[in-house]
Write an enzyme that holds these catalytic residues in place. Structure first.
Site, PDB file in Angstrom:
ATOM      1  N   TYR A  42     -15.115  -3.697   4.421  1.00 63.41           N
ATOM      2  CA  TYR A  42     -15.187  -2.615   5.396  1.00 63.41           C
ATOM      3  C   TYR A  42     -15.176  -1.288   4.652  1.00 63.41           C
ATOM      4  CZ  TYR A  42     -13.965   0.440   9.322  1.00 63.41           C
ATOM      5  OH  TYR A  42     -13.955   1.438  10.266  1.00 63.41           O
ATOM      6  N   ASP A  59     -14.881   1.533  -3.704  1.00 65.26           N
ATOM      7  CA  ASP A  59     -14.138   2.020  -2.547  1.00 65.26           C
ATOM      8  C   ASP A  59     -12.660   1.676  -2.733  1.00 65.26           C
ATOM      9  OD1 ASP A  59     -13.018   2.628  -0.116  1.00 65.26           O
ATOM     10  OD2 ASP A  59     -14.584   1.667   1.092  1.00 65.26           O
ATOM     11  N   LYS A  65      -6.337   7.040   2.949  1.00 62.34           N
ATOM     12  CA  LYS A  65      -5.023   6.453   3.236  1.00 62.34           C
ATOM     13  C   LYS A  65      -3.881   7.096   2.433  1.00 62.34           C
ATOM     14  CE  LYS A  65      -6.919   2.466   5.510  1.00 62.34           C
ATOM     15  NZ  LYS A  65      -8.246   1.933   5.282  1.00 62.34           N
TER      16      LYS A  65
HETATM   17  C1  LIG Z   1      -9.660   2.242   5.886  1.00 61.78           C
HETATM   18  C2  LIG Z   1     -10.845   2.059   5.012  1.00 61.78           C
HETATM   19  C3  LIG Z   1     -11.997   2.858   5.145  1.00 61.78           C
HETATM   20  C4  LIG Z   1     -12.185   3.831   6.279  1.00 61.78           C
HETATM   21  O1  LIG Z   1     -11.261   4.850   6.257  1.00 61.78           O
HETATM   22  P1  LIG Z   1     -11.001   5.704   7.625  1.00 61.78           P
HETATM   23  O2  LIG Z   1     -10.080   6.781   7.190  1.00 61.78           O
HETATM   24  O3  LIG Z   1     -10.406   4.729   8.592  1.00 61.78           O
HETATM   25  O4  LIG Z   1     -12.328   6.191   8.082  1.00 61.78           O
HETATM   26  C5  LIG Z   1     -13.002   2.731   4.220  1.00 61.78           C
HETATM   27  N1  LIG Z   1     -12.902   1.843   3.214  1.00 61.78           N
HETATM   28  C6  LIG Z   1     -11.831   1.043   3.052  1.00 61.78           C
HETATM   29  C7  LIG Z   1     -11.768   0.089   1.919  1.00 61.78           C
HETATM   30  C8  LIG Z   1     -10.776   1.110   3.960  1.00 61.78           C
HETATM   31  O5  LIG Z   1      -9.723   0.300   3.836  1.00 61.78           O
END
Ligand SMILES: *Cc1c(COP(=O)(O)O)cnc(C)c1O
Length: 434
Positions: free
Chosen positions: A145, A240, A272
């Site tokens: 994701y 990511d 995060k």
């Molecule tokens: C949470 C997450 C996102 C998206 O971040 P948001 O702040 O919710 O838009 C993208 N990549 C990874 C790996 C994530 O865990």
């Protein structure tokens, strides 16, 4: 069983004004049923709902609350900053300090551009990669994701080399056609893709450790292969680290494995933890790529609240608390939680697999080791739902889906581990009973 009267009341009101009653889908408990709890307070490792029930929190806002809820130092710096203004829409020192802190921690990062969500960070990284290479194709992995940008809401379809099919209405075939999805940890598939389409690929985008299908560690050499294929074919490697960044070590996953594995991404995305519970995320990397961004370069990217002073103050305060002692605590607590829950499930004969990468872990309700999204889908989600609700009734708040990582914080204590152990015994029995 705890009272949920007031959560029910708020949920009924929410359903009338917010689609599904929630501001982000997984919060709605669709995967586990029942009434989502409405929270009003968090203190350290605990959260308290509108009915006054207290829970050991294993969600931690999906990662940001790494030092616990309402940490006094974070609260102090937020109040101090907010009392002088919440936003200028102009440059201010806190964003500089936070960028410097990130650069200090990750040797491959020279520049940081702040945005307000992980989604935006990944969107910007993809735009940068396409601009840097003058190519269109983005490769991602099934089950990873990266936020809800159109081009990334794409699933595997029928085969490795097929074009992406959007898996949300509203995403046009045009927006999805340049996204190719490959099975995670599949060395042959990614080699084959590069052999056939290497000159079209702008970037490979992967979670540093996939943790949005449950925790699926990269097979030894997998990330190194991705980096190698990208660099041999003129593509960018985007790591990511929105979930893993500054959670798995003082510099995230790459910093943890870099010395041993010897590969380097061209761009990182963070989120995060770097906002400490406020909306901050970032795209980061070497100047050669990052300086393509406006106003130096021609790749446009902007945000009214980007680098917001209060949010970056919270992020900086949080990161400054993320020292070696904190990571040692996180690793220990993650091990302890995994052990007590796994022991309870084993005792009752509930098939499960505890998987981890450092302190990031999840429990798959299957007897099969999980290397891919397909493996993750062998889970008994009904058993998880029963387990989840029994945990909640016994004072432990888990992510409301079998496909999510569990999060520890520096505030989790021996007393919390005991509560989790006791709750797990009851929950394991509930998982057998269905
Ligand atoms: C949470 C997450 C996102 C998206 O971040 P948001 O702040 O919710 O838009 C993208 N990549 C990874 C790996 C994530 O865990």
């Amino acid at each position: 069983m705890s009272s949920t009267e007031k959560s029910q009341y708020w949920h009924d009101r929410a359903l009338k004004v917010i689609p599904g009653g929630v501001s982000s889908p997984v919060r709605a408990f669709s995967a586990v049923g029942g009434i989502p709890r409405y929270f009003v307070e968090g203190k350290g490792s605990r959260v308290i709902d509108v009915d006054g029930n207290e829970y050991v929190d294993m969600v931690g806002s999906w990662g940001p609350m790494i030092v616990g809820h309402a940490h006094p130092e974070v609260v102090r710096r937020v109040i101090e900053t907010a009392s002088k203004s919440s936003s200028f829409g102009a440059a201010s020192p806190n964003e500089v300090l936070l960028a410097e802190e990130i650069i200090k921690r990750v040797s491959a990062v020279e520049r940081v551009r702040f945005v307000s969500s992980g989604t935006e960070a990944v969107m910007t990284a993809v735009r940068l990669a396409r601009a840097a290479t003058s190519r269109n194709v983005i490769v991602k992995f099934a089950g990873c994701y990266h936020g809800h940008a159109d081009a990334l809401l794409v699933q595997a379809g029928s085969g490795v080399l097929t074009l992406g099919l959007p898996n949300s209405p509203g995403v046009t075939p045009g927006q999805a056609q340049d996204t190719v999805v490959v099975a995670y940890n599949d060395f042959d598939a990614i080699r084959e893709l590069f052999a056939k389409r290497g000159s079209e690929i702008a970037a490979v985008l992967t979670e540093a450790v996939p943790a949005n299908m449950g925790v699926v560690p990269p097979a030894p050499g997998f990330n190194a292969l991705l980096a190698e294929l990208c660099h041999a074919n003129g593509a960018l490697f985007i790591l990511d680290e929105v979930m893993t960044g500054f959670r798995l070590s003082s510099g995230g996953w790459w910093h943890l494995v870099n010395k041993e594995e010897n590969w380097t991404p061209d761009l990182f995305t963070y989120g995060k933890v770097i906002g400490g519970g406020y909306p901050v995320a970032a795209v980061a990397g070497p100047a050669r790529v990052m300086d393509l961004l406006a106003p130096i370069g021609s790749v446009y990217q902007a945000g009214t609240l980007s680098g917001n002073p209060v949010a970056t103050a919270a992020g900086l305060a949080t990161l400054q608390l993320c020292d070696d002692a904190l990571y040692a605590t996180l690793n220990k607590r993650a091990r302890e939680v995994g052990e007590v829950v796994s022991a309870a499930l084993t005792k009752e004969g509930v098939p499960h697999k505890l998987q981890n990468a450092g302190n990031l872990f999840s429990i798959f309700f299957t007897d099969k080791e999980v290397h891919t999204f397909k493996d993750a889908q062998t889970q008994d989600t009904k058993a998880f739902a029963a387990f989840f609700h029994a945990m909640l009734d016994n004072g432990v708040s888990l992510p409301p889906s079998a496909y999510e990582a569990w999060f520890v914080s520096g505030a989790h204590s021996d007393a919390d581990i005991e509560i989790i152990a006791t709750a797990s015994s009851a929950a394991a029995k509930a998982a057998v009973a269905i």
